[in-house]
Design an enzyme around this catalytic site. Structure first.
Site, mmCIF file in Angstrom:
data_model
loop_
_atom_site.group_PDB
_atom_site.id
_atom_site.type_symbol
_atom_site.label_atom_id
_atom_site.label_comp_id
_atom_site.label_asym_id
_atom_site.label_seq_id
_atom_site.Cartn_x
_atom_site.Cartn_y
_atom_site.Cartn_z
ATOM 1 N N SER A 90 45.776 39.326 44.952
ATOM 2 C CA SER A 90 45.094 40.582 45.160
ATOM 3 C C SER A 90 43.750 40.448 45.891
ATOM 4 O O SER A 90 43.227 41.453 46.373
ATOM 5 C CB SER A 90 44.840 41.246 43.809
ATOM 6 O OG SER A 90 43.953 40.458 43.034
ATOM 7 N N LYS B 253 34.434 40.588 45.893
ATOM 8 C CA LYS B 253 35.641 41.379 45.615
ATOM 9 C C LYS B 253 35.246 42.615 44.819
ATOM 10 O O LYS B 253 34.403 42.521 43.906
ATOM 11 C CB LYS B 253 36.628 40.510 44.831
ATOM 12 C CG LYS B 253 37.974 41.166 44.556
ATOM 13 C CD LYS B 253 38.918 40.177 43.864
ATOM 14 C CE LYS B 253 40.255 40.790 43.535
ATOM 15 N NZ LYS B 253 41.193 39.844 42.890
ATOM 16 N N SER C 299 45.630 35.191 42.457
ATOM 17 C CA SER C 299 44.977 36.091 43.420
ATOM 18 C C SER C 299 43.878 35.476 44.268
ATOM 19 O O SER C 299 43.424 36.103 45.222
ATOM 20 C CB SER C 299 44.419 37.310 42.703
ATOM 21 O OG SER C 299 45.460 38.227 42.519
HETATM 22 N N1 GLN Z 1 50.122 38.724 41.985
HETATM 23 C C1 GLN Z 1 49.859 38.626 40.592
HETATM 24 C C2 GLN Z 1 49.983 39.978 39.931
HETATM 25 O O1 GLN Z 1 50.321 40.878 40.593
HETATM 26 C C3 GLN Z 1 48.523 38.008 40.344
HETATM 27 C C4 GLN Z 1 47.399 38.955 40.504
HETATM 28 C C5 GLN Z 1 46.080 38.337 40.204
HETATM 29 O O2 GLN Z 1 45.944 37.117 40.148
HETATM 30 N N2 GLN Z 1 45.088 39.185 39.999
HETATM 31 O O3 GLN Z 1 49.733 40.140 38.787
#
Ligand code: GLN
Length: 488
Positions: free
Chosen positions: A155, A80, A179
């Site tokens: 994400s 990532k 994420s």
């Molecule tokens: N969807 C969540 C957010 O927008 C989690 C994102 C993540 O785990 N990096 O914060």
């Protein structure tokens, strides 16, 4: 032979070790798949072709000389793009860092390279890991290999899509509020968020430091477990790293006498298709010997509110370092120091990131800290206590991964609706718990669904053991998306 992408990472490594395939042929095969399919999926921000081929040649030489090979020998892995690989770009899918080259490798990348994996490239994400659909990338959105109109989740959507399309066999993700697990669910793959502190965050660009955790994404539980054996290590560069010996993930197939907690009240109001999939998963677990028990986790209804106060507060602090001076792009037309800060941030950050910095600064400001930030911290403690109590009655808690299957790109406009995506994943981050997503079937709209298995802190091995037992009796992860001309 051109079926290498249909194998699991463990199977491909064994084929390489036995001499059935050369590392160079593996690298070439996957790079070719990326070239053919990624223009439709857009999982990768940066393909590291020379690096992968160089490593592959090195591995072939080592094998020819009978030198010892690492545990990930010849397995293609995608990283990532918020984790450093020395001398390569780390963009975090942000304009701010579009030219930023990492001065060192993250601990996770170092460990993966030491075990002889073939790193193929860097995957797309929501800018600074803020989002649930990989639509917030400053460069382009990633699509779901099961349905190109849909998001892959976020994400870590690039990593999830890369695995689902078998452009890589293993990928890394980071999970602050879901994420790793939510995109794994949307793309029909396995994802694992370890206990907070199990995997080093050194070299991961911070979002919410008390919540962030790196973990593996893969097509099988065994591949995720193997990756954990490599990356689940104490690291002196991360003050929150657990000082524990590395673990062996021996996997077994039954759930005999395992008590699985069902938070009935918290799960009220599930959509019927999600409910059916959940109930079916519980039945499968029962058939493997598990005993369901009712647990009270009604307090989890406050998780989203607590998370969006704490995560934004931490993000606003962490992102203060992006000022146009120390990192990334500096606004050219700035004349004063204040203008350097203001104009660099204005041009460098996208809308969602700006929104979170504003929210975080607000909840930490002198007048509001008690009302929001401190109150949220107190509720976080109550959530931790509620999990502790629940785990007195059960070995693992079973929940859906998300309230829906993958949604269509551009279809969610209301930010609160988007934030609700994380309702089932955020609690594990707030309490620092290990949690896995395993494929559990399909929505009637043919999009994949996943089930989430959450364990007590430190019980990472048990969580993956339960996930393995479920996977071995269902095999949903073996079904590849058909649009790619059938992976088999
Ligand atoms: N969807 C969540 C957010 O927008 C989690 C994102 C993540 O785990 N990096 O914060």
């Amino acid at each position: 032979m051109n079926h290498w992408h249909t194998l699991s990472g463990v199977e491909l490594r064994n084929a390489f070790l036995k001499g059935e395939v050369k590392a160079v042929d593996i690298a070439t095969h996957f790079l070719k798949r990326i070239e053919t399919h990624d223009p439709h999926i857009k999982a990768f921000l940066n393909v590291l072709e020379p690096r992968a081929l160089l490593k592959a040649e090195h591995l072939d030489r080592k094998r020819a000389k009978n030198e010892p090979l690492g545990r990930l020998a010849g397995i293609p892995i995608a990283i990532k793009d918020n984790m450093h690989i020395s001398d390569e770009l780390t963009t975090c899918a942000s304009q701010f860092l579009q030219h930023y080259k990492a001065p060192f490798s993250s601990t996770v990348v170092r460990l993966i390279e030491e075990e002889d994996a073939l790193i193929l490239g860097k995957t797309n994400l929501d800018e600074f890991a803020m989002g649930s659909g990989t639509e917030n990338s400053a460069f382009f959105p990633t699509r779901n290999p099961w349905n190109l109109k849909c998001v892959p989740g976020g994400s870590s959507g690039g990593s999830a899509a890369a695995i689902a399309a078998r452009l890589s066999l293993i990928a890394t993700g980071s999970d602050t509020g879901g994420s790793i697990r939510q995109p794994a669910g949307f793309c029909g793959i396995v994802g694992f968020k370890p206990t907070y502190g199990r995997v080093s965050r050194y070299g991961l660009v911070a979002f919410g430091s008390s919540l962030d955790q790196i973990g593996p994404m893969a097509s099988t539980v065994a591949d995720a477990a193997l990756t954990m054996e490599v990356i689940g290590r104490h690291c002196p560069h991360d003050a929150t790293s657990l000082d524990l010996p590395p673990e062996t993930y021996s996997l077994k197939k039954d759930l005999h006498k395992i008590k699985i907690g069902i938070p009935f009240q918290f799960l009220e109001g599930l959509k019927p298709e999600i409910r059916k999939n959940y109930d079916d998963a519980i039945e499968t677990m029962k058939s493997l010997g598990a005993e369901p028990v009712a647990i009270d986790l009604d307090i989890l209804k406050y998780s989203i509110a607590v998370y969006y106060i704490l995560a934004t507060a931490e993000a606003s602090t962490n992102l203060a370092r992006f000022d146009g001076i120390r990192y990334g792009t500096r606004a050219k037309d700035a004349k004063t120091l204040d203008q350097v800060y203001e104009l660099s941030r204005k041009a460098g950050f996208g809308k969602e990131v700006k929104k979170r910095i504003m929210l975080g600064t607000y909840v930490l400001s002198a007048g509001y800290q008690d009302a929001y930030y401190k109150k949220a911290q107190k509720i976080r403690t109550l959530i931790l206590n509620a999990f502790d109590t629940a785990f007195n009655h059960c070995d693992a808690i079973i929940m859906p991964v998300a309230p829906s299957a993958a949604f269509e790109a551009g279809s969610i406009h209301d930010p609160v609706e988007m934030y609700l995506q994380d309702i089932f994943t955020i609690p594990a981050n707030l309490a620092g718990l290990p949690a896995a997503t395993v494929p559990s079937g399909f929505h009637p709209n043919k999009r994949p669904l996943g089930i989430q298995i959450i364990g007590p802190q430190m019980c990472d091995v048990s969580v993956l053991q339960y996930a393995y037992a479920f996977e071995q009796s269902t095999h949903y992860g073996k079904i590849p998306p058909t649009f790619l001309g059938g992976s088999k």
